[in-house]
Design an enzyme around this catalytic site. Structure first.
Site, short mmCIF file in Angstrom:
data_model
loop_
_atom_site.label_atom_id
_atom_site.label_comp_id
_atom_site.label_asym_id
_atom_site.label_seq_id
_atom_site.Cartn_x
_atom_site.Cartn_y
_atom_site.Cartn_z
N GLU A 35 9.27 -8.62 6.02
CA GLU A 35 8.08 -9.29 5.48
C GLU A 35 8.14 -9.43 3.96
OE1 GLU A 35 4.84 -9.33 7.52
OE2 GLU A 35 5.74 -8.55 9.35
N ARG A 64 5.39 28.46 7.38
CA ARG A 64 6.79 28.90 7.23
C ARG A 64 6.89 29.96 6.12
NH1 ARG A 64 11.92 29.44 9.29
NH2 ARG A 64 13.50 29.17 7.67
N SER A 95 19.78 -16.77 6.74
CA SER A 95 18.58 -17.15 5.99
C SER A 95 17.53 -16.05 6.13
CB SER A 95 18.05 -18.49 6.55
OG SER A 95 16.75 -18.72 6.11
N PHE A 133 13.40 -16.35 -8.95
CA PHE A 133 13.98 -16.31 -7.61
C PHE A 133 15.39 -16.88 -7.52
CE2 PHE A 133 9.57 -15.69 -6.56
CZ PHE A 133 9.64 -14.76 -5.54
N PHE A 166 7.55 -13.99 16.34
CA PHE A 166 7.51 -14.91 15.21
C PHE A 166 8.93 -15.05 14.69
CE2 PHE A 166 6.97 -15.54 10.58
CZ PHE A 166 5.95 -16.47 10.51
N LEU A 211 2.88 -14.64 6.93
CA LEU A 211 3.45 -13.41 6.37
C LEU A 211 2.47 -12.71 5.45
CD1 LEU A 211 7.10 -14.64 5.78
CD2 LEU A 211 6.36 -12.90 7.40
#
Ligand code: FAD
Length: 390
Positions: A369, A274, A142, A389, A135, A245
């Protein structure tokens, strides 16, 4: 191993598994223990894996594109797919990436946006693991902002001519078919670029210190002529790859619970065997505090995965649910692996134990992703109605 595994299920989540889900879980766990776990240290160290053989074996197991219906796929529930992701990632995130890129990204793109002819041509072979897909969305310039992609597809008669470079593509050089996203005059479109098409080459990314048991490649498209029959007819605009996605991120939400669980099982086994200062290190309060914190955090990730499975099986899952899961589960799994590593002391820094390998793999999962930061912004936008954003 089994004892620690049982003890980690503090909330008895296993009791809620349907019989067929438990059978599936046990089958995949056995395959993972017999076929994958004995070799993973070597594959990771060498930075190679017998991906073709493994794809066929995953195909025989019926897990490639298992949540899709028809075309050789199982039509499994979302919860069943999640259970498989957790079991495979309990061995290594790279192996889960092989499975989920094939099923949730490449196959899902063809399943959701392809023509009937494309589905018949590719999906049965991909479900069987005879054919491998990748994909290609990310590019050198980008990443988080796929809308800025430069790869371009220009119409020329009955064909499209694709030019550009895709970067960080899982399964890239292995692939018989690459789902490539490119800018056209009508917006972003998806194309099935086949191995051997003139002008299409790949180059593997080397020197990785994370996800070493996974093939990561650059896809180079130098005037590749792709027939119109290879364009995904139902993929219109950026929401098409973003839809894929969302599918793949769902698998991550479950998968990382497997990596974290495996790290914690290893830490418990180590802490109970241990001996320092005359007793097992698991008998010291500081170690128990770490284990208690990590076990609680692990169960939170598992509850989140289970809830997302319910939402997806009920057809009610939305991108912000998946962002919640990716945001919370990946960072929690990473924190679990890092702290579990400290319980193993010096031994924890080797590949003889899986703990640090899981942690470094999860650094990739934190970023791919949709980075952790991008999912933070999705949640921020959900909470405030304000987009941060840009
Ligand atoms: P950038 O986008 O450059 O981000 C760098 C940093 O800036 C990050 O911390 C990011 O969160 C932050 N940042 C960016 N924008 C913002 C903002 N608006 N606000 C706040 N912070 C911001 N891609 C595919 O298409 N197919 C694959 O199969 C695939 N497999 C991969 C396998 C591996 C091993 C890796 C490492 C990556 C893979 N990727 C794949 C690419 C992956 O999805 C990208 O790396 C990811 O989307 C981030 O892009 P970037 O690396 O360019 O980082």
């Amino acid at each position: 191993m089994t004892d620690a595994l049982d003890r980690l299920d503090i909330l008895d989540l296993d009791d809620d598994l349907a019989d067929e889900d438990r059978l599936l879980r046990d089958t995949v766990r056995k395959f993972a223990d017999d076929r994958l776990r004995p070799h993973i240290q070597q594959w990771f160290e060498d930075g190679t894996l017998p991906a073709r053989d493994l794809a066929r074996e995953f195909g025989e197991l019926g897990v490639l594109g298992m949540h899709l219906d028809g075309y050789g796929c199982q039509g499994s529930t979302a919860t069943q797919y999640g259970i498989v992701c957790a079991e495979v990632e309990a061995v290594d995130s790279g192996l889960r990436s092989l499975v989920s890129v094939q099923g949730s990204l490449a196959m899902y793109a063809i399943y959701a946006y392809g023509s009937e002819e494309q589905k018949q041509r590719w999906l049965p072979g991909m479900a069987a693991g005879e054919l491998i897909g990748c994909f290609g969305l990310t590019e050198p310039d980008s990443g988080s902002d796929p809308g800025s992609m430069r790869t371009r597809a220009t119409r020329d008669g009955d064909d499209w001519v694709l030019t550009g470079t895709k970067m960080w593509i899982t399964n890239g050089s292995l692939s018989d078919v690459a789902v490539v996203w490119a800018r056209t005059e009508e917006g972003v479109a998806g194309f099935l670029v086949e191995k051997g098409m003139p002008g299409f080459t790949t180059q593997d990314v080397h020197h990785k210190i994370s996800l070493r048991a996974s093939v990561t490649s650059e896809l180079i498209l130098d005037g590749v002529r792709v027939p119109e029959a290879n364009r995904l007819p139902e993929a219109r605009g950026l929401k098409a790859p973003l839809g894929c996605l969302t599918e793949a991120r769902y698998g991550i939400v479950w998968g990382v619970t497997g990596a974290a669980r495996d790290a914690l099982v290893t830490a418990i086994d180590y802490a109970t065997s241990r001996v320092q200062f005359g007793k097992p290190i698991g008998g010291f309060q500081l170690t128990q505090k770490k284990l208690a914190d990590l076990a609680v955090s692990l169960q939170h990730t598992q509850l989140t995965a289970k809830r997302l499975g319910e939402l997806k099986d009920a057809g009610r899952i939305a991108p912000h649910h998946v962002s919640f899961g990716k945001f919370s589960n990946v960072s929690a799994a990473l924190a679990i692996c890092r702290e579990a590593r400290s319980i193993l002391g010096g031994s924890g820094i080797t590949t003889e134990y899986p703990v640090l390998r899981h942690a470094v793999n999860l650094e990739t999962v934190y970023t791919y992703e949709g980075t952790h930061e991008v999912h933070t912004l999705v949640l921020g936008s959900h909470l405030t109605g304000l987009d941060a954003f840009r």
